[in-house]
Design an enzyme around this catalytic site. Sequence first.
Site, short mmCIF file in Angstrom:
data_model
loop_
_atom_site.label_atom_id
_atom_site.label_comp_id
_atom_site.label_asym_id
_atom_site.label_seq_id
_atom_site.Cartn_x
_atom_site.Cartn_y
_atom_site.Cartn_z
CE LYS A 148 -1.63 6.93 -3.54
NZ LYS A 148 -2.18 5.96 -2.57
CG ASP A 168 -9.38 4.15 0.71
OD1 ASP A 168 -8.83 4.75 1.66
OD2 ASP A 168 -8.74 3.49 -0.13
CD GLU A 184 -4.98 3.59 -2.61
OE1 GLU A 184 -5.90 4.33 -2.21
OE2 GLU A 184 -3.82 3.98 -2.83
CG ASP A 229 -1.70 1.28 1.40
OD1 ASP A 229 -1.78 2.05 0.42
OD2 ASP A 229 -2.26 1.50 2.49
#
Length: 604
Positions: free
Chosen positions: A72, A195, A173, A9
Amino acid sequence: MREPVIGIDLGTTNSAVASVEEGRPRVIPSRAGGRLTPSVVGLTPKTGERVVGGKAQALAEEHPECVVWATKRFIGRRFTPELLQAAKAVVPYQLVGGNTGDVRVKMAGRTVPVTQVSAMILGELKLDAEAHFGRPVNKCVITVPANFDDGQRQATREAATIAGLDAIRLINEPTAAALAYGLSRGFQGHALVFDLGGGTFDVTVLEITDGVYEVKATGGDPALGGEDFDLKIVEWLLAQVEDSHRELVHRDAVSMRKLKVAAEQAKRELTEYEETLISLAGLGDHTQGGWKLTGLETALTRDFFEQLIAPLSKRCLDVCASVMQEARMDPRSVDTVLLVGGMTRVPLIRRLVADFFGKAPSTDVNPDEAVALGAAIHADELARQSGAALLLDVVGNSLSVGVLGGRVRRLINKNSSVPVVAKELFYPGSHGQTEARISIYQGESDLQDENRKLGEVVLRNLQGTSRTDTPLEVTFELSNEGILSVRAADLKTGLSEAVRLEARPHLPGQEAERLVKEQAAYAQKQAREDAQKTEDKFRKLLERGDKLAKLLQQSAKENPGEQAEAAVTNVQSLLDSGRAALESGDAEQCAQVARQLNQLLSGR
């Protein structure tokens, strides 16, 4: 023994690595001792030595100009003035553009590609896995946000290559989280994955039946995450600084870093308590040797924090409503809601989710670890080719071709099942045109300017005199990982051209090769240092094992029986095996014994 395959992850705030051992997914602890690795990278000011994770966070306390985080958000993006302006509101470090339009960060006086920053984090996780298994680890599954486009996915693969990893699959994800939940709990029905991570927000609805995971709809907000919630507290704290110092604090990197750390800590404390006290010293202009520094003493209540983040929380529910509409489902028809990401620990988020869906969300899975565990499960499935789980994902964003008038024609609609192939005929914009530039867009608007341009396919040497004499067939092929391939063909002449994503940023070939070599050299040096530390730890572990063996022997004498005798034999056998492995230098066997001893010592 089969080669280890890991799940990663690669998060905005924290990253994690996991594997399936003895049929169970487990998070692999970092060499520093934690279960999560902060997605923070730094270069020391004097030597330029890289530091990752907790060490980078420590470096940021004194030298924030040498550290970057939350990168990211920029991986695989094209450097534009709009991106630069948006970044200034979220991160204090400077972004610059590379030669190919990729995003780079200024760190300790060096310009570093964002892709390399991700590679450094991935490289650290690789070293953690290799220390855990005592052998090289190369193959992995990496998770990405569901709304990552082709460029972002390709850049993630590029980062993996630099880190010396073979990414055998990219998996969304939310799907990974549902995979971890479904297999561990035997769940069947409709699951919604909420999420909310450090930098992105994804919502996915899946139907899980007999090991088949079918995504019904997915959506999200790529600019909404824990970093934005922290920023609300930072802005509030900054407003309380004395008027005479506020602008100095706002311009000072050290001071803003102090506010950021305090905001994160306050957010965590308000998860457990109704009020938190914030005490900060040394705020001001640190470039002038500590001239005119001030402090800040204040209290933040949970109620007021919830008022600060109310607009962001509403954006979360807006996404949920949109996804449920696309799935053609009533929110209350969802069977379970799975929370993923550290921000879902915030009580307001949990209350809003419960009210919206009419049921309390599941808290059975650690929200920080679910994605990594799901990636590990999928990696194990791929390695064993067991077919225990079938993932049927969907397109996160519509894909289109630009047409005259600044509009787009959609070839693949959002939430179409993948893999998918779509074809359509187009014609040149004018008679006698010898070149056609076919632009590819991602997004839900009918206008080119409101979508993201992914690239172009260029067809040259067209020979038709009339527009209708030159039919151009455009083919979109989207893999089950969300990787887009585009082909254009002149049906009259047979001339064809595969996609050249000229708008997609990438690292020049020579630079990428140099970074691969640089990472490999770093990994070799680090592995040598780790080997000595691992040996020292293992010797201490054997000493603890000896103590455990003595306790078990004493217990067996006092309460004799087969079970007690077997426990003594098991520990003694592990100790003998460990000493033999240490003597022969068998790192893999040492690692295996260490894992088993740690489980015994921890009572797991």
